[in-house]
Scaffold this active site. Structure first.
Site, PDB file in Angstrom:
ATOM      1  N   LYS A  19      -6.859  -1.115   8.008  1.00 49.65           N
ATOM      2  CA  LYS A  19      -6.335  -2.323   7.362  1.00 49.65           C
ATOM      3  C   LYS A  19      -6.806  -3.579   8.131  1.00 49.65           C
ATOM      4  O   LYS A  19      -7.329  -3.471   9.248  1.00 49.65           O
ATOM      5  CB  LYS A  19      -4.811  -2.232   7.310  1.00 49.65           C
ATOM      6  CG  LYS A  19      -4.300  -1.019   6.507  1.00 49.65           C
ATOM      7  CD  LYS A  19      -2.775  -1.040   6.450  1.00 49.65           C
ATOM      8  CE  LYS A  19      -2.228   0.231   5.838  1.00 49.65           C
ATOM      9  NZ  LYS A  19      -0.748   0.192   5.737  1.00 49.65           N
ATOM     10  N   TYR A  65      -1.575  -0.015  -4.340  1.00 46.85           N
ATOM     11  CA  TYR A  65      -0.167   0.053  -3.942  1.00 46.85           C
ATOM     12  C   TYR A  65       0.784   0.049  -5.134  1.00 46.85           C
ATOM     13  O   TYR A  65       1.955  -0.336  -4.988  1.00 46.85           O
ATOM     14  CB  TYR A  65       0.159  -1.102  -2.986  1.00 46.85           C
ATOM     15  CG  TYR A  65      -0.331  -0.870  -1.566  1.00 46.85           C
ATOM     16  CD1 TYR A  65       0.019   0.285  -0.863  1.00 46.85           C
ATOM     17  CD2 TYR A  65      -1.136  -1.807  -0.922  1.00 46.85           C
ATOM     18  CE1 TYR A  65      -0.432   0.499   0.433  1.00 46.85           C
ATOM     19  CE2 TYR A  65      -1.585  -1.586   0.378  1.00 46.85           C
ATOM     20  CZ  TYR A  65      -1.217  -0.431   1.058  1.00 46.85           C
ATOM     21  OH  TYR A  65      -1.652  -0.217   2.345  1.00 46.85           O
ATOM     22  N   ASN A  79       0.551  -1.638  10.238  1.00 52.26           N
ATOM     23  CA  ASN A  79       0.489  -0.308  10.863  1.00 52.26           C
ATOM     24  C   ASN A  79      -0.911   0.293  10.858  1.00 52.26           C
ATOM     25  O   ASN A  79      -1.081   1.504  10.864  1.00 52.26           O
ATOM     26  CB  ASN A  79       1.535   0.625  10.246  1.00 52.26           C
ATOM     27  CG  ASN A  79       1.300   0.843   8.772  1.00 52.26           C
ATOM     28  OD1 ASN A  79       0.345   0.311   8.201  1.00 52.26           O
ATOM     29  ND2 ASN A  79       2.146   1.630   8.143  1.00 52.26           N
ATOM     30  N   HIS A  93      -4.399   3.416   6.669  1.00 54.52           N
ATOM     31  CA  HIS A  93      -3.850   4.099   5.496  1.00 54.52           C
ATOM     32  C   HIS A  93      -4.535   5.451   5.380  1.00 54.52           C
ATOM     33  O   HIS A  93      -5.737   5.563   5.625  1.00 54.52           O
ATOM     34  CB  HIS A  93      -4.134   3.277   4.226  1.00 54.52           C
ATOM     35  CG  HIS A  93      -3.900   4.072   2.971  1.00 54.52           C
ATOM     36  ND1 HIS A  93      -2.658   4.209   2.406  1.00 54.52           N
ATOM     37  CD2 HIS A  93      -4.749   4.825   2.211  1.00 54.52           C
ATOM     38  CE1 HIS A  93      -2.754   4.998   1.331  1.00 54.52           C
ATOM     39  NE2 HIS A  93      -4.016   5.379   1.192  1.00 54.52           N
TER      40      HIS A  93
HETATM   41  P1  IDP Z   1       2.155   5.175   4.400  1.00 55.30           P
HETATM   42  O1  IDP Z   1       1.123   4.079   4.560  1.00 55.30           O
HETATM   43  O2  IDP Z   1       2.574   5.759   5.717  1.00 55.30           O
HETATM   44  O3  IDP Z   1       1.757   6.218   3.380  1.00 55.30           O
HETATM   45  P2  IDP Z   1       3.998   4.008   2.416  1.00 55.30           P
HETATM   46  O4  IDP Z   1       5.465   4.296   2.353  1.00 55.30           O
HETATM   47  O5  IDP Z   1       3.128   4.555   1.319  1.00 55.30           O
HETATM   48  O6  IDP Z   1       3.490   4.477   3.851  1.00 55.30           O
HETATM   49  O7  IDP Z   1       3.848   2.434   2.467  1.00 55.30           O
HETATM   50  C1  IDP Z   1       2.600   1.814   2.268  1.00 55.30           C
HETATM   51  C2  IDP Z   1       2.448   0.679   3.248  1.00 55.30           C
HETATM   52  O8  IDP Z   1       3.384  -0.337   2.920  1.00 55.30           O
HETATM   53  C3  IDP Z   1       2.778   1.031   4.700  1.00 55.30           C
HETATM   54  O9  IDP Z   1       1.698   1.633   5.358  1.00 55.30           O
HETATM   55  C4  IDP Z   1       3.136  -0.313   5.276  1.00 55.30           C
HETATM   56  O10 IDP Z   1       1.964  -1.085   5.577  1.00 55.30           O
HETATM   57  C5  IDP Z   1       3.840  -0.976   4.110  1.00 55.30           C
HETATM   58  N1  IDP Z   1       5.298  -0.802   4.167  1.00 55.30           N
HETATM   59  C6  IDP Z   1       6.019   0.327   3.908  1.00 55.30           C
HETATM   60  N2  IDP Z   1       7.328   0.123   4.058  1.00 55.30           N
HETATM   61  C7  IDP Z   1       7.453  -1.180   4.422  1.00 55.30           C
HETATM   62  C8  IDP Z   1       8.591  -2.014   4.730  1.00 55.30           C
HETATM   63  O11 IDP Z   1       9.746  -1.589   4.697  1.00 55.30           O
HETATM   64  N3  IDP Z   1       8.299  -3.311   5.059  1.00 55.30           N
HETATM   65  C9  IDP Z   1       7.023  -3.816   5.100  1.00 55.30           C
HETATM   66  N4  IDP Z   1       5.954  -3.068   4.826  1.00 55.30           N
HETATM   67  C10 IDP Z   1       6.155  -1.771   4.488  1.00 55.30           C
END
Ligand code: IDP
Length: 138
Positions: A10, A50, A114, A117
């Site tokens: 990212k 997304y 984070n 992806h």
């Molecule tokens: P993943 O990337 O570990 O599969 P997902 O639940 O699919 O996780 O969420 C997609 C992305 O959305 C996450 O990697 C993160 O960047 C963002 N995200 C998920 N939950 C939150 C939140 O509660 N606050 C802000 N960003 C979030």
């Protein structure tokens, strides 16, 4: 049985110079790169990628983030590549869920920023690979 997964570094990871670290861990695990490029994500691709988060409180901010700078997109393949990369990445929350030793556990602090992806299931991988790499040969 080999499978393919979509991996993204990212904008935070590209900006911080962590592309090499991500690729290195993928290769050290024994996974292979089938395709890779750096690209600027437009709003449409971000929304499609997304789509499952549409309506959540963080959706808009997530779209802004993923379109804020270049993203490294890669097709990674190998036995159990989907789970294997999720293991390398660590859990979504880099502090509460990602273990030390994982990419997120070692290099990230906030859930949105984070770093990487990885597709979370064979169905997601198929959908995401079509979206990001429509011309990829089977
Ligand atoms: P993943 O990337 O570990 O599969 P997902 O639940 O699919 O996780 O969420 C997609 C992305 O959305 C996450 O990697 C993160 O960047 C963002 N995200 C998920 N939950 C939150 C939140 O509660 N606050 C802000 N960003 C979030």
């Amino acid at each position: 049985m080999s499978e393919r997964t979509l991996v993204l570094v990212k904008p935070d990871g590209v900006e911080r110079g962590l592309v090499g670290e991500v690729i290195s861990r993928i290769e050290r695990k024994g996974l292979k790169l089938a395709a890779m490029d750096l690209r600027q994500v437009d709003r449409k691709l971000a929304e499609q990628h997304y789509a499952e988060h549409d309506g959540k409180p963080f959706f808009e901010s997530l779209l802004e983030f993923i379109t804020s700078g270049p993203v490294l997109a890669a097709v990674v393949e190998g036995p159990r590549a989907i789970s294997a990369f999720r293991q390398i990445a660590g859990g979504t929350d880099p502090v509460d869920k990602a273990e030390a030793g994982s990419l997120r556990g070692d290099y990230a602090l906030e859930v949105q920023y984070n770093l990487v992806h990885g597709s979370d299931s064979p169905e997601s991988a198929e959908r995401e690979l079509k979206l990001w790499f429509p011309d990829l040969q089977a």
